[in-house]
Write a protein that holds these residues in place. Sequence first.
Motif, mmCIF file in Angstrom:
data_model
loop_
_atom_site.group_PDB
_atom_site.id
_atom_site.type_symbol
_atom_site.label_atom_id
_atom_site.label_comp_id
_atom_site.label_asym_id
_atom_site.label_seq_id
_atom_site.Cartn_x
_atom_site.Cartn_y
_atom_site.Cartn_z
ATOM 1 N N ARG A 64 57.295 84.939 69.606
ATOM 2 C CA ARG A 64 56.371 85.529 68.623
ATOM 3 C C ARG A 64 57.053 86.640 67.839
ATOM 4 N N GLU A 65 57.809 87.460 68.543
ATOM 5 C CA GLU A 65 58.498 88.566 67.878
ATOM 6 C C GLU A 65 59.577 88.034 66.935
ATOM 7 N N MET A 66 60.171 86.902 67.280
ATOM 8 C CA MET A 66 61.242 86.346 66.455
ATOM 9 C C MET A 66 60.726 85.708 65.163
ATOM 10 N N THR A 67 59.416 85.506 65.051
ATOM 11 C CA THR A 67 58.882 85.042 63.768
ATOM 12 C C THR A 67 58.959 86.146 62.709
ATOM 13 N N LYS A 68 59.359 87.336 63.128
ATOM 14 C CA LYS A 68 59.533 88.465 62.188
ATOM 15 C C LYS A 68 61.010 88.675 61.851
ATOM 16 N N ASP A 69 61.866 87.757 62.296
ATOM 17 C CA ASP A 69 63.311 87.899 62.090
ATOM 18 C C ASP A 69 63.650 87.962 60.603
ATOM 19 N N SER A 70 64.749 88.638 60.295
ATOM 20 C CA SER A 70 65.185 88.776 58.900
ATOM 21 C C SER A 70 65.718 87.474 58.324
ATOM 22 N N ASP A 71 66.129 86.537 59.190
ATOM 23 C CA ASP A 71 66.668 85.255 58.727
ATOM 24 C C ASP A 71 65.545 84.213 58.705
ATOM 25 N N PRO A 72 65.344 83.544 57.572
ATOM 26 C CA PRO A 72 64.229 82.592 57.461
ATOM 27 C C PRO A 72 64.333 81.395 58.402
ATOM 28 N N GLU A 73 65.565 80.977 58.745
ATOM 29 C CA GLU A 73 65.690 79.848 59.660
ATOM 30 C C GLU A 73 65.265 80.248 61.067
ATOM 31 N N VAL A 74 65.642 81.448 61.489
ATOM 32 C CA VAL A 74 65.225 81.940 62.807
ATOM 33 C C VAL A 74 63.701 82.057 62.840
ATOM 34 N N THR A 75 63.137 82.633 61.782
ATOM 35 C CA THR A 75 61.677 82.748 61.676
ATOM 36 C C THR A 75 61.009 81.387 61.789
ATOM 37 N N ALA A 76 61.507 80.426 60.994
ATOM 38 C CA ALA A 76 60.902 79.093 60.958
ATOM 39 C C ALA A 76 61.016 78.377 62.295
ATOM 40 N N MET A 77 62.192 78.449 62.928
ATOM 41 C CA MET A 77 62.389 77.735 64.183
ATOM 42 C C MET A 77 61.543 78.345 65.311
ATOM 43 N N ALA A 78 61.399 79.668 65.301
ATOM 44 C CA ALA A 78 60.535 80.321 66.298
ATOM 45 C C ALA A 78 59.083 79.893 66.078
ATOM 46 N N ALA A 79 58.671 79.836 64.812
ATOM 47 C CA ALA A 79 57.303 79.404 64.495
ATOM 48 C C ALA A 79 57.066 77.956 64.911
ATOM 49 N N VAL A 80 58.057 77.115 64.697
ATOM 50 C CA VAL A 80 57.949 75.700 65.071
ATOM 51 C C VAL A 80 57.732 75.558 66.580
ATOM 52 N N GLU A 81 58.508 76.311 67.361
ATOM 53 C CA GLU A 81 58.381 76.211 68.818
ATOM 54 C C GLU A 81 57.021 76.712 69.293
ATOM 55 N N LEU A 82 56.522 77.768 68.675
ATOM 56 C CA LEU A 82 55.193 78.268 69.032
ATOM 57 C C LEU A 82 54.125 77.236 68.678
ATOM 58 N N ALA A 83 54.291 76.580 67.533
ATOM 59 C CA ALA A 83 53.333 75.547 67.118
ATOM 60 C C ALA A 83 53.334 74.390 68.113
ATOM 61 N N ARG A 84 54.505 74.058 68.629
ATOM 62 C CA ARG A 84 54.594 72.980 69.624
ATOM 63 C C ARG A 84 53.904 73.353 70.930
ATOM 64 N N PHE A 85 53.780 74.643 71.178
ATOM 65 C CA PHE A 85 53.035 75.106 72.352
ATOM 66 C C PHE A 85 51.537 75.173 72.071
ATOM 67 N N GLY A 86 51.156 74.842 70.840
ATOM 68 C CA GLY A 86 49.741 74.838 70.479
ATOM 69 C C GLY A 86 49.242 76.146 69.902
ATOM 70 N N GLU A 87 50.156 77.062 69.582
ATOM 71 C CA GLU A 87 49.734 78.344 69.022
ATOM 72 C C GLU A 87 49.505 78.255 67.513
ATOM 73 N N LYS A 88 48.535 79.011 67.048
ATOM 74 C CA LYS A 88 48.259 79.112 65.620
ATOM 75 C C LYS A 88 49.275 80.072 64.994
ATOM 76 N N ILE A 89 49.940 79.626 63.942
ATOM 77 C CA ILE A 89 50.952 80.467 63.299
ATOM 78 C C ILE A 89 50.279 81.407 62.302
ATOM 79 N N PRO A 90 50.570 82.702 62.376
ATOM 80 C CA PRO A 90 49.942 83.661 61.460
ATOM 81 C C PRO A 90 50.229 83.329 59.990
ATOM 82 N N GLY A 91 49.236 83.553 59.147
ATOM 83 C CA GLY A 91 49.364 83.273 57.718
ATOM 84 C C GLY A 91 50.582 83.917 57.070
ATOM 85 N N PRO A 92 50.863 85.190 57.349
ATOM 86 C CA PRO A 92 52.024 85.835 56.726
ATOM 87 C C PRO A 92 53.353 85.154 57.065
#
Length: 203
Positions: A64-92
Amino acid sequence: LLEDSDLGVLLTALERIYSNASQILIVNKIEALSKHPDRGIRLKVVSVARDANRYHVRYRSILREMTKDSDPEVTAMAAVELARFGEKIPGPVIERIKNYLLGVEGMSSQVTTILYSISAMGKDAIQVYQALTGHSSSQIRKVAWQRYFSLSSGWNKPRLWMPAVEDRDKGVREVVLMNLRGRSLNLVKEDMRKIVESRYPDV
């Protein structure tokens, strides 16, 4: 080894943490590495936190904290993994990924990775792909239409895809037409006329 200055050694050490992944000391080390200056290490931490999630609840917090990373790929990949766990990804977070992709010029390896991976976000990815159907890059438009149709019932919304059948790129037109083929389309007379009178023979 998780504190080694050599990136190769560090990556190897990250591959071997799973037998000790439940130990608080290891969790703390992984959390610290999630802020490592090297992007490659941070991307590796995303996959480690994903796989180690079953050993300790804090690994998901790291993602979750890594979705705030300065690199967009790190942000996106962290968000993808959270989504696979069934988590809702924050709008921002979704907005940041979308804005990054809208601002790129074409399909670099990083862009390609993000573009295909975010489909794992399911419904949250629809708005991203819909926005990208208007991208200046025909390659990105093509992928965006493919994924948009696969995640939504967009084929039943002519107002969205009608401009695409007049796209200057044949590959984009083919993707759209392929997804429309065999479907019962909700076309009004004006839309039908535009299709029949199209300047492109393939339409």
